[in-house]
Design a protein around this motif. Structure first.
Motif, PDB file in Angstrom:
ATOM      1  N   PHE A  65      28.077  37.533  35.895  1.00 44.00           N
ATOM      2  CA  PHE A  65      26.925  36.862  36.497  1.00 44.00           C
ATOM      3  C   PHE A  65      27.268  35.423  36.843  1.00 44.00           C
ATOM      4  CE2 PHE A  65      22.996  34.447  36.415  1.00 44.00           C
ATOM      5  CZ  PHE A  65      22.164  35.232  37.183  1.00 44.00           C
ATOM      6  N   GLN A  66      27.944  34.745  35.944  1.00 45.04           N
ATOM      7  CA  GLN A  66      28.293  33.348  36.154  1.00 45.04           C
ATOM      8  C   GLN A  66      29.311  33.174  37.265  1.00 45.04           C
ATOM      9  OE1 GLN A  66      29.416  32.098  32.229  1.00 45.04           O
ATOM     10  NE2 GLN A  66      27.317  32.258  31.462  1.00 45.04           N
ATOM     11  N   ALA A  67      30.102  34.225  37.516  1.00 43.16           N
ATOM     12  CA  ALA A  67      31.074  34.180  38.609  1.00 43.16           C
ATOM     13  C   ALA A  67      30.431  34.521  39.949  1.00 43.16           C
ATOM     14  CB  ALA A  67      32.231  35.135  38.331  1.00 43.16           C
ATOM     15  N   GLY A  68      29.167  34.906  39.941  1.00 37.36           N
ATOM     16  CA  GLY A  68      28.467  35.197  41.185  1.00 37.36           C
ATOM     17  C   GLY A  68      28.502  36.649  41.606  1.00 37.36           C
ATOM     18  N   LEU A  69      28.930  37.526  40.722  1.00 41.13           N
ATOM     19  CA  LEU A  69      28.997  38.955  41.043  1.00 41.13           C
ATOM     20  C   LEU A  69      27.764  39.686  40.503  1.00 41.13           C
ATOM     21  CD1 LEU A  69      32.758  39.544  40.263  1.00 41.13           C
ATOM     22  CD2 LEU A  69      31.693  39.357  42.502  1.00 41.13           C
ATOM     23  N   VAL A  70      26.613  39.180  40.855  1.00 45.46           N
ATOM     24  CA  VAL A  70      25.350  39.755  40.386  1.00 45.46           C
ATOM     25  C   VAL A  70      25.203  41.187  40.882  1.00 45.46           C
ATOM     26  CG1 VAL A  70      22.854  39.485  40.394  1.00 45.46           C
ATOM     27  CG2 VAL A  70      24.320  37.466  40.346  1.00 45.46           C
TER      28      VAL A  70
END
Length: 160
Positions: A65-70
């Motif tokens: 999530f923090q890497a933007g892979l929601v």
């Protein structure tokens, strides 16, 4: 996530599932007073909402999530999200319909064909909810979700 930090969260999730299972099993035995039954139904619905909040808080805590892979995270757990939403709607429908039919006389016979069908659907939905929610709770304890790894990098490259 460290085991010492994840264990209390897992116990909380199990507790919420147990409360839901207990209330599903024994709420019909406590129908002698409308207010008691209403409070039980509210507690059950609030437990379901809290269970969803806990899962989403765990989602927000992952490296994915923090890497933007929601989207990747949602795809991995979409069955749980869908089943939980359907189960919540079934619970609300059953609770509202049951309270509407029983409000004047708590001991009245309310088992029409439609109500029985909704009751059975809600109970079957509960089995799927318990399975998917417990599976998700255990899968979110996997350390792969909380640290950088090669498979996350590959997924990130696919998304670009």
């Amino acid at each position: 996530m460290q085991v010492s930090r994840y264990r209390p969260i897992l116990y909380l999730q199990y507790f919420l599932l147990f409360v839901d299972l207990f209330l599903n099993s024994f709420s019909d035995l406590l129908r002698f007073e409308n207010v008691i039954l209403l409070v039980i139904y509210v507690i059950q619905d609030v437990c379901i909402v809290f269970a969803v909040i806990v899962v989403f808080l765990l989602f927000f805590n992952t490296y994915i999530f923090q890497a933007g892979l929601v989207g990747l995270l949602v795809n991995k757990f979409k069955n749980t999200i869908i089943v939980t939403f359907i189960y919540f709607v079934l619970c609300l429908a059953l609770h509202i319909w049951g309270m509407t039919l029983r409000w004047e006389d708590p001991n009245a016979y309310i088992w029409s064909s439609g109500f029985i069908a909704l009751y059975v659907l809600q109970r079957v939905g509960a089995v799927f909810y318990y399975y998917f929610y417990k599976r998700t709770a255990l899968r979110l304890g996997d350390p792969r979700f909380y640290q950088d790894s090669e498979w996350i990098r590959r997924e990130f490259e696919k998304r670009r």
